[in-house]
Design a protein around this motif. Structure first.
Motif, mmCIF file in Angstrom:
data_model
loop_
_atom_site.group_PDB
_atom_site.id
_atom_site.type_symbol
_atom_site.label_atom_id
_atom_site.label_comp_id
_atom_site.label_asym_id
_atom_site.label_seq_id
_atom_site.Cartn_x
_atom_site.Cartn_y
_atom_site.Cartn_z
ATOM 1 N N ARG A 169 0.838 -1.202 0.000
ATOM 2 C CA ARG A 169 0.000 0.000 0.000
ATOM 3 C C ARG A 169 0.869 1.246 0.000
ATOM 4 N N PHE A 170 2.185 1.039 0.179
ATOM 5 C CA PHE A 170 3.148 2.125 0.255
ATOM 6 C C PHE A 170 4.372 1.632 -0.518
ATOM 7 N N SER A 171 4.864 2.434 -1.478
ATOM 8 C CA SER A 171 5.959 1.904 -2.297
ATOM 9 C C SER A 171 7.282 1.884 -1.510
ATOM 10 N N ILE A 172 8.156 0.951 -1.897
ATOM 11 C CA ILE A 172 9.450 0.804 -1.222
ATOM 12 C C ILE A 172 10.212 2.122 -1.288
ATOM 13 N N LYS A 173 10.179 2.759 -2.462
ATOM 14 C CA LYS A 173 10.934 3.996 -2.678
ATOM 15 C C LYS A 173 10.432 5.124 -1.765
ATOM 16 N N GLU A 174 9.126 5.266 -1.719
ATOM 17 C CA GLU A 174 8.558 6.377 -0.933
ATOM 18 C C GLU A 174 8.700 6.155 0.564
ATOM 19 N N SER A 175 8.877 4.879 0.964
ATOM 20 C CA SER A 175 8.935 4.595 2.405
ATOM 21 C C SER A 175 10.283 4.956 3.029
ATOM 22 N N PHE A 176 11.299 5.167 2.187
ATOM 23 C CA PHE A 176 12.674 5.320 2.675
ATOM 24 C C PHE A 176 12.811 6.314 3.838
ATOM 25 N N TRP A 177 12.352 7.547 3.637
ATOM 26 C CA TRP A 177 12.558 8.577 4.672
ATOM 27 C C TRP A 177 11.718 8.320 5.918
ATOM 28 N N TRP A 178 10.564 7.677 5.747
ATOM 29 C CA TRP A 178 9.735 7.343 6.922
ATOM 30 C C TRP A 178 10.389 6.255 7.756
ATOM 31 N N VAL A 179 11.042 5.307 7.083
ATOM 32 C CA VAL A 179 11.755 4.259 7.830
ATOM 33 C C VAL A 179 12.918 4.885 8.590
ATOM 34 N N ILE A 180 13.667 5.775 7.912
ATOM 35 C CA ILE A 180 14.793 6.454 8.570
ATOM 36 C C ILE A 180 14.270 7.223 9.789
ATOM 37 N N ALA A 181 13.146 7.948 9.623
ATOM 38 C CA ALA A 181 12.590 8.746 10.727
ATOM 39 C C ALA A 181 12.185 7.845 11.889
ATOM 40 N N SER A 182 11.568 6.704 11.588
ATOM 41 C CA SER A 182 11.150 5.847 12.709
ATOM 42 C C SER A 182 12.349 5.194 13.393
ATOM 43 N N ILE A 183 13.421 4.916 12.638
ATOM 44 C CA ILE A 183 14.627 4.362 13.273
ATOM 45 C C ILE A 183 15.229 5.413 14.218
ATOM 46 N N VAL A 184 15.282 6.685 13.746
ATOM 47 C CA VAL A 184 15.806 7.771 14.594
ATOM 48 C C VAL A 184 14.939 7.912 15.852
ATOM 49 N N MET A 185 13.622 7.782 15.675
ATOM 50 C CA MET A 185 12.704 7.863 16.823
ATOM 51 C C MET A 185 13.011 6.767 17.843
ATOM 52 N N ILE A 186 13.242 5.550 17.346
ATOM 53 C CA ILE A 186 13.539 4.424 18.248
ATOM 54 C C ILE A 186 14.835 4.693 19.004
ATOM 55 N N ILE A 187 15.867 5.154 18.264
ATOM 56 C CA ILE A 187 17.170 5.424 18.898
ATOM 57 C C ILE A 187 17.011 6.494 19.983
ATOM 58 N N LEU A 188 16.285 7.577 19.655
ATOM 59 C CA LEU A 188 16.119 8.660 20.632
ATOM 60 C C LEU A 188 15.248 8.236 21.820
ATOM 61 N N ALA A 189 14.322 7.300 21.579
ATOM 62 C CA ALA A 189 13.484 6.831 22.685
ATOM 63 C C ALA A 189 14.299 5.955 23.639
ATOM 64 N N ILE A 190 15.221 5.163 23.068
ATOM 65 C CA ILE A 190 16.049 4.284 23.916
ATOM 66 C C ILE A 190 17.157 5.087 24.613
ATOM 67 N N PHE A 191 17.753 6.008 23.870
ATOM 68 C CA PHE A 191 18.845 6.830 24.438
ATOM 69 C C PHE A 191 18.445 8.307 24.434
ATOM 70 N N PRO A 192 17.560 8.723 25.354
ATOM 71 C CA PRO A 192 17.065 10.117 25.310
ATOM 72 C C PRO A 192 18.151 11.158 25.584
ATOM 73 N N HIS A 193 19.227 10.709 26.260
ATOM 74 C CA HIS A 193 20.289 11.674 26.572
ATOM 75 C C HIS A 193 21.034 12.135 25.316
ATOM 76 N N LEU A 194 20.877 11.381 24.219
ATOM 77 C CA LEU A 194 21.560 11.765 22.965
ATOM 78 C C LEU A 194 21.146 13.166 22.521
ATOM 79 N N ILE A 195 19.861 13.461 22.678
ATOM 80 C CA ILE A 195 19.367 14.764 22.249
ATOM 81 C C ILE A 195 19.955 15.880 23.129
ATOM 82 N N ASP A 196 20.138 15.549 24.425
ATOM 83 C CA ASP A 196 20.772 16.526 25.337
ATOM 84 C C ASP A 196 22.204 16.814 24.883
ATOM 85 N N ASN A 197 22.920 15.718 24.542
ATOM 86 C CA ASN A 197 24.318 15.878 24.111
ATOM 87 C C ASN A 197 24.426 16.709 22.833
#
Lengths: 109, 247
Positions: A25-53
């Motif tokens: 329902r969503f093309s592989i090409k168009e999904s690229f930036w959304w996948v990157i954004a959700s990976i960044v979200m996961i990283i920031l949720a696990i390591f919230p101090h990264l944003i402080d740094n």
């Protein structure tokens, strides 16, 4: 662990994108930036101090404002890309419609 | 040709700004691959490609706007499906592919009853010089294909392919032919249970015109796109589904 809610939200959005692509329902090409954004979200949720740094490195006093800045920049980028694509698609649709009209005109002779 | 037994074969040539190469390619195919019909898909070229095609009197289609390589091929495949062709040979307009070798891959497709036959530059040493970036890319994709499909494909980036009816029908459907139809598509077809074979072929180096993957940024972008696409192809074709298909 108060950030568990953020991790759940981030992981859910990641899987939501993956499932949508899997169901085609969503093309592989168009999904690229959304996948990157959700990976960044996961990283920031696990390591919230990264944003402080990062905020500290960039000389920003209030770290959440960096988070908002990144979000706004990302959304603006996606919006710009979408607008550009819409412009191109609009032109192609017009071109196609004109082409079909001309073909049908030839048939009616 | 005896081996063909009334098979209808179409050679599809996607062409974009190939005014200097296309005439030679058409003439070569007319003399060395006369068993097949030729279809040139002009992808809204800015130069005189269309005029050259018309002058050489071959079947052609002309896109009303530039749709890029893959979609030009898909246009040709839709034509093949509509006119009930048994085999399609994808052939480049830049003069890299040799008409005589088209006979070889078609012969193999008929004899081995493969769904896809790829003309490979690296199956045996054909003396084809390969830039370092391309060599690395080819090796990486070869390994990935082997890991997920347990089959060695030595030249996954080759566009010189022969497709049978089953594959033509599948590729011609909306959404089934990706923007970059290389290793990702090979993996998808192998996971879906299609039979793919490679045949060693000779190729020439292109003389004039612009390559699709030229420069530095384009190959890097291509590599990222391809790897990303492969991940999703594997997600879209999970093991359970694959086993079902095998049964």
């Amino acid at each position: 662990m108060k950030n568990i809610y953020f991790i759940i939200v981030a992981v859910s959005s990641f899987f939501y994108v993956i499932i949508e692509v899997r169901k085609k329902r969503f093309s592989i090409k168009e999904s690229f930036w959304w996948v990157i954004a959700s990976i960044v979200m996961i990283i920031l949720a696990i390591f919230p101090h990264l944003i402080d740094n990062f905020a500290h490195m960039l000389g920003i006093d209030y770290p959440p404002s960096l988070l908002f800045l990144i979000c706004i920049m990302f959304l603006a980028f996606i919006n710009f890309k979408s607008s550009r694509k819409i412009t191109m698609l609009q032109e192609k649709v017009i071109e196609m419609a004109e082409h079909i009209t001309l073909l049908e005109g030839d048939d009616k002779k | 040709m005896k081996f063909m037994k009334d098979k209808k074969v179409l050679i599809v040539i996607p062409a974009y700004n190939e005014e200097e190469n296309i005439e030679k390619v058409i003439k070569e195919l007319k003399s060395d691959a006369s068993f097949a019909d030729i279809l040139v898909v002009n992808d809204c070229s800015k130069d005189n490609t269309l005029e050259v095609i018309k002058k050489n009197k071959v079947k052609y289609l002309s896109n009303i706007f530039n749709m890029k390589y893959a979609m030009a091929i898909q246009t040709g495949l839709k034509y093949a499906k509509k006119h009930n062709y048994d085999y399609v040979i994808q052939f480049d307009a830049d003069g890299q592919h040799i008409a005589n070798e088209a006979v070889k891959i078609l012969k193999e497709a008929i004899a081995s009853k493969s769904d896809i036959v790829i003309g490979s530059r690296y199956l045996i040493d054909t003396g084809y010089p390969c830039p370092i970036f391309r060599r690395i890319g080819t090796k990486v994709f070869e390994k990935i294909i082997y890991i997920f499909c347990k089959q060695k494909i030595k030249d996954p980036l080759s566009g010189f392919q022969c497709l049978n009816k089953k594959v033509i029908d599948y590729y011609a459907k909306m959404g089934n032919y990706p923007e970059f139809p290389d290793a990702n598509l090979i993996i998808e077809m192998l996971l879906k249970g299609y039979k793919i074979k490679e045949v060693p072929v000779k190729m020439r180096l292109r003389k004039t015109g612009e390559s699709m993957h030229g420069g530095i940024i384009k190959p890097i972008k291509y590599m990222i796109n391809m790897l990303y696409s492969i991940v999703f192809i594997i997600i879209q074709n999970p093991k359970k589904k694959r086993k079902k298909m095998e049964v």
